[in-house]
Design a protein around this motif. Structure first.
Motif, PDB file in Angstrom:
ATOM      1  N   LEU A 133      -5.063 -12.950  -8.725  1.00  9.77           N
ATOM      2  CA  LEU A 133      -3.719 -13.389  -8.213  1.00  9.77           C
ATOM      3  C   LEU A 133      -4.083 -13.906  -6.739  1.00  9.77           C
ATOM      4  O   LEU A 133      -2.858 -14.672  -6.166  1.00  9.77           O
ATOM      5  N   GLY A 134      -4.960 -13.685  -6.038  1.00 11.21           N
ATOM      6  CA  GLY A 134      -5.110 -14.416  -4.669  1.00 11.21           C
ATOM      7  C   GLY A 134      -4.316 -13.664  -3.745  1.00 11.21           C
ATOM      8  O   GLY A 134      -3.655 -14.571  -2.698  1.00 11.21           O
ATOM      9  N   VAL A 135      -4.011 -12.445  -3.861  1.00 12.86           N
ATOM     10  CA  VAL A 135      -3.138 -11.954  -2.967  1.00 12.86           C
ATOM     11  C   VAL A 135      -4.052 -11.499  -1.665  1.00 12.86           C
ATOM     12  O   VAL A 135      -4.978 -11.064  -1.450  1.00 12.86           O
ATOM     13  N   ASN A 136      -3.579 -12.276  -0.637  1.00 12.21           N
ATOM     14  CA  ASN A 136      -4.312 -12.087   0.767  1.00 12.21           C
ATOM     15  C   ASN A 136      -3.577 -11.147   1.707  1.00 12.21           C
ATOM     16  O   ASN A 136      -2.576 -11.641   2.514  1.00 12.21           O
ATOM     17  N   SER A 137      -4.072  -9.981   1.491  1.00 12.17           N
ATOM     18  CA  SER A 137      -3.345  -8.897   2.452  1.00 12.17           C
ATOM     19  C   SER A 137      -4.437  -8.101   2.944  1.00 12.17           C
ATOM     20  O   SER A 137      -5.606  -7.684   2.421  1.00 12.17           O
ATOM     21  N   GLN A 138      -4.340  -7.477   4.066  1.00 13.53           N
ATOM     22  CA  GLN A 138      -5.469  -6.652   4.923  1.00 13.53           C
ATOM     23  C   GLN A 138      -5.019  -5.203   4.702  1.00 13.53           C
ATOM     24  O   GLN A 138      -5.523  -4.249   5.043  1.00 13.53           O
ATOM     25  N   LYS A 139      -3.693  -4.797   4.298  1.00 15.10           N
ATOM     26  CA  LYS A 139      -3.290  -3.465   4.107  1.00 15.10           C
ATOM     27  C   LYS A 139      -3.852  -2.746   2.972  1.00 15.10           C
ATOM     28  O   LYS A 139      -4.037  -3.192   1.983  1.00 15.10           O
ATOM     29  N   VAL A 140      -3.878  -1.448   3.232  1.00 12.28           N
ATOM     30  CA  VAL A 140      -4.614  -0.540   2.503  1.00 12.28           C
ATOM     31  C   VAL A 140      -3.617   0.315   1.909  1.00 12.28           C
ATOM     32  O   VAL A 140      -2.548   0.848   2.524  1.00 12.28           O
ATOM     33  N   LEU A 141      -3.524   0.507   0.571  1.00 12.54           N
ATOM     34  CA  LEU A 141      -2.788   1.420  -0.200  1.00 12.54           C
ATOM     35  C   LEU A 141      -2.837   2.661   0.214  1.00 12.54           C
ATOM     36  O   LEU A 141      -4.017   3.123   0.482  1.00 12.54           O
ATOM     37  N   SER A 142      -1.708   3.617   0.684  1.00 14.53           N
ATOM     38  CA  SER A 142      -2.019   5.105   1.066  1.00 14.53           C
ATOM     39  C   SER A 142      -0.734   5.886   0.806  1.00 14.53           C
ATOM     40  O   SER A 142       0.313   5.215   0.627  1.00 14.53           O
TER      41      SER A 142
END
Length: 647
Positions: free
Chosen positions: A347-356
């Protein structure tokens, strides 16, 4: 090593090392041994063994007390002196290392600037025992540290002359330190030039035992903001809430500061209203409170924000639960996580966030969880198509509302960080932030989404109670900031009150005048009259001081307050140290500076920076939690006082 029979003592007069003054060299056949003349221990005495082991033994020999061993600590000195002629830099480095080693060898010596280089010659065992107790207090170590085998071995090798303490001995030394430091705090409070504000904290052990912790806040004669824990009192389960007021009054009287009390900061819970009222009534009966206690009741700003956040989390509980289950599923297995990352790439999701997953003990972690999940909200439906077991995800409307919830939480995080943004936050720092919360709540109440607007109405109902109690004292504190004076109140109140703003501004102005008039009788002029005329003259001339102030208006003599408000604003600089400003300008505004000292020292927030996002009471460290209440009080109070002293 066993000594052979028919041994012969060898003459050691030709041996150069000083260690042979304390050893007998014995020979039997080809075997040489050295026998300590003090403890009779037998060590190798052959020439190939050298004398280092003999020297080390003499340093540690407990039978050799009160003997000078410094000569054994200087081995290699001749060698260093010889090296200094050919390698001066190496010799200098060696001397420097020796100095550094000695300088770190004693806590008291370093602090006092006196370093003892004489080794065990002047060793003070009692002072070292007190240093050990002080170390345990400062760093929160368990008292039974002294029973650890490793600790005993370490101390024995470090200093054989140190008499190891039992747990009871350490406890006794801790209590001795507590009594000594308590006397210092008592004398400091007794000499204060201004008032004292009190805050009440509640601590809890893992077993559920609760403690009441009164903390004194004040600005000293050097214009430094200080705070000191006064007591650490166990709250019995059978004690009703009304008993807390008696505990607080007992604490105030024991420290002799009941007549100096200016305000009381407590959590925003409505159940505390009765406690505060009882304390205020007792103090007003003796006329200890200024302005009849109008500004006595202060509710903690950070605790109030925490209550608002808990309402937000409770209202959005079902939606955040879905997000939590999504994150738990993705993070729960390697296969699911790999599928998730694959869809992210597709999907080309550009995010640096990490699921937590959020931490139930830290409410800001829920905001972090939601913000990360919102970045990947397009990924989760695709994940359900690839994996039939994945069946729980928020709806489109849920995601919209969760975005609004995340925005609300982020706003409260930013406000809370301002509340604890510095080491010592004075009372003037809160008015603008609290006004921004008020304006945000008004904005959220007008949202078209009924879910958000109804939530905002609940929040505003809670906030209005806080605003009614605390807005006045925060406005007064903001006026005492030379960068704002009345202008900040005049800026915010029209936005909050609309057409009613002039009347509300007038209330703040009248409160400033009333507080100023109340401080006139404590002015340096009044204090000087008291010293010259005695206590009786002070009582008789109290009304005269008020008369002088009232007639000065008709005689066109401007008061401190009038001069201060008419003077130009100080440039708005975030780095302004307001206490330093008042210290410099104290001669120009002698009465108003007394008022500033009392107002700016009020703890508008009583929560420390490390607990600003906590969801419960402060926890007591498990290694101290099981101690007797008297010992725990001594440790907690002493730790606070010693930390303040070091700072």
């Amino acid at each position: 090593m066993e000594l052979p029979e028919e041994a012969v003592i060898v003459n050691t007069s030709r041996l150069k090392s000083v260690v042979w003054n304390d050893f007998d060299r014995v020979k039997k056949g080809d075997t040489f041994v050295a026998i300590c003349r003090h403890c009779k221990r037998i060590l190798s005495g052959s020439s190939s063994s050298g004398t280092s082991h003999l020297r080390n033994h003499l340093i540690r020999c407990r039978r050799r007390l009160n003997h000078d061993i410094t000569q054994y600590l200087t081995r290699g000195k001749r060698k260093q002196q010889q090296q200094s002629t050919t390698h001066p830099q190496s010799a200098a480095a060696a001397v420097k290392n020796e100095i550094v080693t000695v300088a770190h060898s004693n806590y008291e010596g370093v602090k006092a600037g006196n370093v003892n280089v004489g080794g065990s010659l002047n060793f003070d065992c009692r002072r070292s025992q007190l240093d050990l107790a002080r170390m345990i207090i400062l760093h929160g170590y368990p008292l039974n540290l002294v029973d650890d085998i490793g600790f005993k071995a370490f101390v024995r090798n470090l200093q054989p002359f140190f008499d190891l303490l039992t747990v009871g001995g350490v406890e006794a030394h801790c209590l001795e330190i507590y009594k000594r430091e308590k006397q210092k705090v008592y004398e400091e409070l007794d000499k204060l030039p201004g008032k004292v504000s009190l805050s009440i904290d509640r601590w809890v052990t893992n077993a559920g035992t609760e403690y009441l912790c009164p903390v004194a806040h004040y600005i000293d004669d050097s214009w430094e903001l200080k705070k000191k824990i006064l007591n650490f009192l166990v709250i019995e389960p059978s004690q009703a809430e009304e008993m807390l007021s008696e505990l607080t009054m007992t604490c105030l009287r024991s420290w002799d500061i009941d007549r100096k009390l200016f305000s009381l900061t407590i959590d925003g819970c409505s159940s505390y209203d009765h406690i505060v009222s009882k304390i205020r009534d007792q103090l007003c009966q003796h006329r200890f409170l200024m302005c009849e206690g109008q500004l006595f009741d202060v509710r903690c700003a950070t605790s109030t924000v925490r209550v608002l956040v808990q309402e937000v989390l409770e209202t959005s509980r079902e939606m955040t639960k879905k997000v939590r289950e999504i994150v738990r599923y993705v993070k729960g297995s390697r296969a699911a996580y790999e599928k998730f990352n694959e869809i992210v790439r597709l999907l080309g999701v550009n995010s640096q966030k990490v699921l937590s997953i959020d931490n139930p003990l830290k409410w800001n972690s829920t905001s972090t969880m939601l913000e990360a999940a919102l970045e990947y909200k397009e990924v989760f439906p695709q994940l359900q198509e690839l994996d039939p077991e994945f069946s729980t995800w928020p709806s489109g409307m849920d995601w919209d509302r969760l975005r609004a919830i995340a925005g609300i939480l982020k706003f409260f995080i930013e406000v809370s960080e301002v509340f604890v943004g510095g080491k010592h936050i004075t009372a003037n720092s809160f008015f603008a932030e609290i006004c921004d919360i008020h304006l945000k709540l008004i904005e959220w109440c007008q949202k078209s989404d009924d879910f958000i607007s109804s939530l905002a109405l609940k929040l505003k109902s809670v906030f209005d109670e806080y605003w009614k109690k605390c807005s006045l004292i925060m406005a007064v504190a903001a006026i005492l900031d030379p960068r704002y004076k009345m202008k900040l109140v005049e800026y915010y109140y029209p936005q909050i009150y609309g057409d009613s703003a002039p009347e509300c501004i007038e209330i703040v102005s009248n409160c400033m005048k009333s507080l100023y008039n109340g401080h006139i009788i404590y002015s340096p002029l009044a204090a000087h009259a008291s010293e010259n005329g005695g206590a009786a003259a002070k009582d008789r001339l109290t009304g005269f001081d008020r008369f002088l102030h009232e007639t000065s208006v008709s005689q066109n003599t401007k008061s401190d307050l009038e001069k201060y408000l008419e003077d130009p604003l100080f440039p708005r600089n975030n780095d302004l140290n307001i206490l330093s400003w008042w210290k410099v300008n104290e001669p120009r505004y002698p009465v108003l500076s007394m008022m500033a000292r009392n107002i700016l020292g009020i703890p508008i927030s009583k929560v420390s920076s490390d607990a600003v996002f906590d969801t419960g009471n402060k926890p007591i460290d498990h290694c101290w939690a099981t101690l007797k209440s008297e010992t725990l009080q001594a440790l907690m109070c002493s730790q606070d006082w010693l930390h303040n002293e070091l700072e």
